[in-house]
Scaffold this active site. Structure first.
Site, PDB file in Angstrom:
ATOM      1  N   GLU A 133       0.835  -1.219   0.000  1.00 12.15           N
ATOM      2  CA  GLU A 133       0.000   0.000   0.000  1.00 12.15           C
ATOM      3  C   GLU A 133       0.865   1.264   0.000  1.00 12.15           C
ATOM      4  O   GLU A 133       0.417   2.332   0.420  1.00 12.15           O
ATOM      5  CB  GLU A 133      -0.930   0.018   1.225  1.00 12.15           C
ATOM      6  CG  GLU A 133      -1.863  -1.166   1.371  1.00 12.15           C
ATOM      7  CD  GLU A 133      -3.018  -1.168   0.370  1.00 12.15           C
ATOM      8  OE1 GLU A 133      -3.076  -0.261  -0.474  1.00 12.15           O
ATOM      9  OE2 GLU A 133      -3.826  -2.109   0.436  1.00 12.15           O
ATOM     10  N   HIS A 156      -3.102   1.402   8.534  1.00  6.44           N
ATOM     11  CA  HIS A 156      -4.162   0.630   7.891  1.00  6.44           C
ATOM     12  C   HIS A 156      -4.327  -0.684   8.658  1.00  6.44           C
ATOM     13  O   HIS A 156      -3.342  -1.337   8.994  1.00  6.44           O
ATOM     14  CB  HIS A 156      -3.781   0.335   6.439  1.00  6.44           C
ATOM     15  CG  HIS A 156      -4.626  -0.726   5.788  1.00  6.44           C
ATOM     16  ND1 HIS A 156      -5.978  -0.582   5.610  1.00  6.44           N
ATOM     17  CD2 HIS A 156      -4.313  -1.947   5.296  1.00  6.44           C
ATOM     18  CE1 HIS A 156      -6.462  -1.666   5.021  1.00  6.44           C
ATOM     19  NE2 HIS A 156      -5.473  -2.510   4.824  1.00  6.44           N
ATOM     20  N   HIS A 158      -7.283  -4.214   9.396  1.00 10.45           N
ATOM     21  CA  HIS A 158      -8.523  -4.901   9.029  1.00 10.45           C
ATOM     22  C   HIS A 158      -9.403  -5.015  10.275  1.00 10.45           C
ATOM     23  O   HIS A 158      -9.449  -6.067  10.914  1.00 10.45           O
ATOM     24  CB  HIS A 158      -8.202  -6.286   8.455  1.00 10.45           C
ATOM     25  CG  HIS A 158      -7.479  -6.224   7.147  1.00 10.45           C
ATOM     26  ND1 HIS A 158      -7.076  -7.348   6.460  1.00 10.45           N
ATOM     27  CD2 HIS A 158      -7.104  -5.163   6.374  1.00 10.45           C
ATOM     28  CE1 HIS A 158      -6.471  -6.976   5.334  1.00 10.45           C
ATOM     29  NE2 HIS A 158      -6.473  -5.660   5.264  1.00 10.45           N
ATOM     30  N   HIS A 228     -13.106  -4.187   3.278  1.00  6.00           N
ATOM     31  CA  HIS A 228     -11.667  -4.432   3.394  1.00  6.00           C
ATOM     32  C   HIS A 228     -11.082  -3.999   4.737  1.00  6.00           C
ATOM     33  O   HIS A 228     -10.423  -4.790   5.409  1.00  6.00           O
ATOM     34  CB  HIS A 228     -10.932  -3.725   2.228  1.00  6.00           C
ATOM     35  CG  HIS A 228      -9.441  -3.873   2.268  1.00  6.00           C
ATOM     36  ND1 HIS A 228      -8.633  -3.739   1.173  1.00  6.00           N
ATOM     37  CD2 HIS A 228      -8.590  -4.127   3.286  1.00  6.00           C
ATOM     38  CE1 HIS A 228      -7.368  -3.924   1.508  1.00  6.00           C
ATOM     39  NE2 HIS A 228      -7.319  -4.155   2.799  1.00  6.00           N
TER      40      HIS A 228
HETATM   41  O1  2HA Z   1      -0.581  -5.019   4.228  1.00  8.60           O
HETATM   42  O2  2HA Z   1      -3.568  -5.110   4.409  1.00  8.60           O
HETATM   43  O3  2HA Z   1      -4.282  -3.987   2.108  1.00  8.60           O
HETATM   44  C1  2HA Z   1      -1.503  -5.898   3.656  1.00  8.60           C
HETATM   45  C2  2HA Z   1      -2.817  -5.247   3.479  1.00  8.60           C
HETATM   46  C3  2HA Z   1      -3.119  -4.733   2.149  1.00  8.60           C
HETATM   47 ZN    ZN Z   2      -5.592  -4.412   3.898  1.00 11.39          ZN
END
Ligand code: 2HA
Ligand code: ZN
Length: 293
Positions: A133, A156, A158, A228
């Site tokens: 990313e 970022h 999840h 996502h």
């Molecule tokens: O780093 O989460 O979106 C791996 C991820 C890609």
């Molecule tokens: Zn991701």
């Protein structure tokens, strides 16, 4: 992968800055552990970047330009001569927690902003490359610099509870998802009064998702990526985690209520307005990260 931390620390002469830089690695380890424990970073999920340019003087920056470089797909003029710690592609947060030095890359953006030098003393060339990313991280970091923002961190993850929410068609718009999240807990509107940005599903790692995310960050500190995960900006990695944690709490309350077979009532507009209008105590004084390693 920066391998031997002393190598990077020796690039910066100031002892105070060295300690500060060390504490950032402590914070990386701590937050990576929490992300893993929460289940928000399965396998190699999640990534971050931290702008650490302030730790280096001009002569030290010059020395970083001797490292091998990789061209970037796009030019980032505002990022010329900036330094970032960026999670390595394919690395796992659970490994990051145990050994941040081996799982983070140090990247120096070239004078022209069109390439990056990988600051690394691993002669065998086994170093990790930056996260998939990278384009999104650099674009957001550039936007933060353009805005002269105090925020230096992009994270970022999840966040399961938020991904689940974006799987429900009624919550696939910015208005609906914010109204739900604010309604589930007073802290959410208190700490995130600007709400979250919402990006309809886009392939990860692409320029398209970078462009959409940049737009989202024009007015928000957190952006949800439909089906996502989410991205957030903050002054420190701990604070970045807090942003996601607050939202996850709201989403969790919603799902808990639903699991009883009932609809949650939510805070009404009057109650939300009261929180917005209520004179707040002084914002918490920003404390330097107190993690050490
Ligand atoms: O780093 O989460 O979106 C791996 C991820 C890609
Ligand atoms: Zn991701």
């Amino acid at each position: 992968m920066i391998g031997n931390i002393e190598h990077l620390l020796n690039t910066t002469n100031d002892v105070f800055q060295k300690n500060e830089l060390k504490s950032i690695f402590g914070q990386i380890a701590a937050v990576a552990q929490i992300l893993w424990d929460r289940g928000w970073a399965e396998r190699n999920a999640g990534n971050f970047s931290i702008n650490i340019t302030g730790f280096f003087n001009a002569a030290e920056l010059d020395r970083l330009s001797f490292y091998p470089f990789q061209p970037l797909a796009k030019r980032y003029p505002e990022l010329a001569r900036t330094v970032f710690l960026i999670s390595g592609t394919g690395t796992r947060m659970r490994d990051m927690a145990n050994n941040p030095f081996e799982n983070v890359c140090c990247v120096f953006v070239s004078d022209s902003g069109s390439a990056y030098h990988l600051v690394d003393d691993n002669a065998a060339g086994l170093s990790a490359k930056p996260t998939s990313e990278l384009a999104t991280h650099l674009a957001i970091q550039q936007q933060l610099l353009q805005k002269k923002s105090l925020e230096k961190v992009v994270l970022h993850a999840h966040v399961t509870e938020l991904i689940a929410l974006t799987q429900l068609p009624p919550y696939t718009s910015e208005k609906a998802v914010n109204s739900l999240l604010w309604g589930m807990h007073p802290e959410t509107i208190l700490f995130l009064p600007e709400g979250v940005g919402f990006i309809p599903y886009t392939i990860p790692g692409t320029e398209d998702i970078a462009v959409a995310t940049l737009k989202g960050f024009e007015h928000h500190k957190v952006v949800l990526w439909e089906k996502h995960g989410c991205m957030t900006v903050a002054r420190t990695l701990s604070e970045a985690f807090d942003n996601l944690d607050i939202l996850a709490k709201s989403a969790k309350i919603y799902f808990l209520c639903k699991s009883t077979g009932q609809e949650p009532e939510g805070l009404n507009n009057m109650q939300l307005k009261e929180i917005r209008d209520y004179p707040q105590a002084e914002p918490p004084v920003y404390k330097k990260p107190d993690f050490s390693i």
